[in-house]
Design an enzyme around this catalytic site. Structure first.
Site, mmCIF file in Angstrom:
data_model
loop_
_atom_site.group_PDB
_atom_site.id
_atom_site.type_symbol
_atom_site.label_atom_id
_atom_site.label_comp_id
_atom_site.label_asym_id
_atom_site.label_seq_id
_atom_site.Cartn_x
_atom_site.Cartn_y
_atom_site.Cartn_z
ATOM 1 N N SER A 118 0.834 -1.213 0.000
ATOM 2 C CA SER A 118 0.000 0.000 0.000
ATOM 3 C C SER A 118 0.859 1.249 0.000
ATOM 4 O O SER A 118 1.787 1.371 0.795
ATOM 5 C CB SER A 118 -0.871 0.045 1.264
ATOM 6 N N HIS A 167 -4.884 2.617 -9.974
ATOM 7 C CA HIS A 167 -4.216 1.957 -11.103
ATOM 8 C C HIS A 167 -4.666 0.508 -11.145
ATOM 9 O O HIS A 167 -4.848 -0.114 -10.113
ATOM 10 C CB HIS A 167 -2.696 1.914 -10.900
ATOM 11 N N HIS A 214 -4.805 -10.435 -1.979
ATOM 12 C CA HIS A 214 -4.689 -10.838 -0.573
ATOM 13 C C HIS A 214 -5.584 -12.042 -0.294
ATOM 14 O O HIS A 214 -6.631 -12.208 -0.916
ATOM 15 C CB HIS A 214 -5.126 -9.689 0.344
ATOM 16 N N TYR A 265 -7.568 -12.311 2.085
ATOM 17 C CA TYR A 265 -8.906 -11.895 2.516
ATOM 18 C C TYR A 265 -9.848 -11.568 1.359
ATOM 19 O O TYR A 265 -11.044 -11.451 1.539
ATOM 20 C CB TYR A 265 -8.832 -10.706 3.493
ATOM 21 N N GLU A 266 -9.309 -11.442 0.143
ATOM 22 C CA GLU A 266 -10.194 -11.085 -0.968
ATOM 23 C C GLU A 266 -11.115 -12.250 -1.348
ATOM 24 O O GLU A 266 -12.316 -12.064 -1.517
ATOM 25 C CB GLU A 266 -9.377 -10.604 -2.161
ATOM 26 N N ALA A 314 2.413 -2.792 4.134
ATOM 27 C CA ALA A 314 2.099 -1.864 5.223
ATOM 28 C C ALA A 314 1.780 -2.719 6.434
ATOM 29 O O ALA A 314 1.213 -3.799 6.298
ATOM 30 C CB ALA A 314 0.902 -1.005 4.847
ATOM 31 N N MET A 322 -1.540 -8.134 6.796
ATOM 32 C CA MET A 322 -2.488 -9.021 6.115
ATOM 33 C C MET A 322 -1.949 -9.568 4.797
ATOM 34 O O MET A 322 -2.732 -9.986 3.936
ATOM 35 C CB MET A 322 -3.798 -8.260 5.842
ATOM 36 N N SER A 323 -0.644 -9.557 4.614
ATOM 37 C CA SER A 323 -0.128 -10.001 3.310
ATOM 38 C C SER A 323 1.231 -10.679 3.476
ATOM 39 O O SER A 323 1.616 -11.090 4.565
ATOM 40 C CB SER A 323 0.002 -8.800 2.358
ATOM 41 N N ASN A 344 1.013 2.399 11.466
ATOM 42 C CA ASN A 344 0.293 2.677 12.727
ATOM 43 C C ASN A 344 0.857 1.796 13.833
ATOM 44 O O ASN A 344 1.512 0.798 13.556
ATOM 45 C CB ASN A 344 -1.212 2.358 12.562
ATOM 46 N N HIS A 352 -6.475 5.502 6.867
ATOM 47 C CA HIS A 352 -5.339 5.863 7.724
ATOM 48 C C HIS A 352 -4.079 5.152 7.227
ATOM 49 O O HIS A 352 -3.006 5.759 7.126
ATOM 50 C CB HIS A 352 -5.657 5.487 9.178
HETATM 51 N N1 HPA Z 1 -2.966 -4.612 11.175
HETATM 52 C C1 HPA Z 1 -3.007 -5.360 10.049
HETATM 53 N N2 HPA Z 1 -2.632 -4.896 8.864
HETATM 54 C C2 HPA Z 1 -2.171 -3.635 8.797
HETATM 55 C C3 HPA Z 1 -2.095 -2.819 9.929
HETATM 56 C C4 HPA Z 1 -2.511 -3.331 11.179
HETATM 57 O O1 HPA Z 1 -2.475 -2.663 12.236
HETATM 58 N N3 HPA Z 1 -1.598 -1.629 9.509
HETATM 59 C C5 HPA Z 1 -1.378 -1.740 8.175
HETATM 60 N N4 HPA Z 1 -1.728 -2.960 7.741
#
Ligand code: HPA
Length: 278
Positions: A25, A56, A78, A80-81, A108, A203-204, A227, A241
């Site tokens: 991301s 894109h 992913h 989850y898709e 991310a 998640m990846s 985060n 976020h």
């Molecule tokens: N958890 C899972 N996936 C994420 C997070 C998170 O806090 N931040 C960015 N991708």
């Protein structure tokens, strides 16, 4: 042999990427820095996922970055898709069939280390597969029993550390724990993750690492922390976020990746006789 490989070779007969890079991301703009770029939409490549990133469509971007022939994978599927842990299987098989030696994965992630906050990159040195899924389920043959000790290549990790130090990029490191998503974790899950040794959650990446090792590609991976994980700050977690914070850290990640490639081209010998097992 893969159909996608043949299509790429038809368009670019001399293509010989050494490194493939998955863009997490917020990192889709790295494609703009690729020299002599040729873009091939995932839609034209059998088995590649149909996905969109920041407006894109998913695409391979082939060319040169940091003096090395590379292939960017802009866009990933992913688990989850569709509930398919092997969603990137064809894409990664195609990288192997093209002669790629190394995959650099990015993503991310949420940090469990409060000193490593939003905008910081984190070198992934190991993972915990907490999603209970595996992209090799259903694959036959003894090769499926992939050894994941040193899955994150120590020599490539050393290059990433060296690059970060030399370019003044603070690089945390630690263990990435894979949650299925798409919901974010609960604070209780993050406390459990801490107990189990996680430094970051996301998640990846983990299924792609397993697939890459199955194809005997070398792997290294860097998270961009967007985060602090659930319960560790007052921030309300959301995909918006994640994208906003990824944009803030993207510049450091891009410098790290380009610097890594500059070292790679000089320091990493080409494999002797790359066997074509297609
Ligand atoms: N958890 C899972 N996936 C994420 C997070 C998170 O806090 N931040 C960015 N991708």
């Amino acid at each position: 042999m893969t159909a996608a490989r043949d299509i790429i070779r038809q368009r670019m007969p001399d293509v010989a990427p050494r490194v493939a890079i998955t863009l997490g991301s917020g990192l889709g703009d790295l494609g703009d820095q690729v020299e002599g770029a040729t873009l091939i939409d995932y839609a034209d490549l059998p088995g590649f996922p149909q996905t969109t990133v920041s407006g894109h469509s998913g695409a391979l971007i082939l060319g040169e970055l940091g003096g090395v022939a590379i292939c960017l994978l802009r866009g990933r599927a992913h688990y989850y898709e569709q509930g398919d842990a092997g969603a990137m299987a064809s894409a990664i098989e195609t990288m192997a069939a093209l002669g790629v030696e190394t995959m650099l994965m990015t993503n991310a992630a949420g940090s469990l280390q409060v000193e490593t906050g939003p905008g910081n990159p984190m070198l992934i040195t190991d993972h915990v597969n907490f999603a209970g899924a595996n992209p090799l389920i259903g694959v036959e043959g003894d090769r499926r029993f992939v050894n994941l000790s040193d899955a994150y290549d120590p020599a490539l990790n050393a290059i990433l550390r060296e690059t970060a130090a030399e370019r003044g990029i603070p690089l945390a490191e630690g263990t990435y724990m894979w949650f299925s998503g798409p919901s974010f974790e609960t604070p209780a899950e993050i406390r459990a993750a801490a107990t189990l040794g996680a430094s970051a959650v996301g998640m990846s990446t983990v299924p792609e690492v397993i697939l890459a090792r199955y194809h005997r590609l070398r792997v290294c991976a860097v998270s961009l922390i967007t985060n602090l994980a659930a319960g560790l700050s007052d921030e309300v977690l959301s995909h918006d976020h994640t994208k906003t914070m990824a944009a803030i850290g993207a510049e450091a990640m891009e410098r790290l990746i380009t610097g890594f490639l500059e070292h790679y081209g000089v320091e990493v010998p080409r494999p002797e006789e790359a066997g074509d097992d297609g």
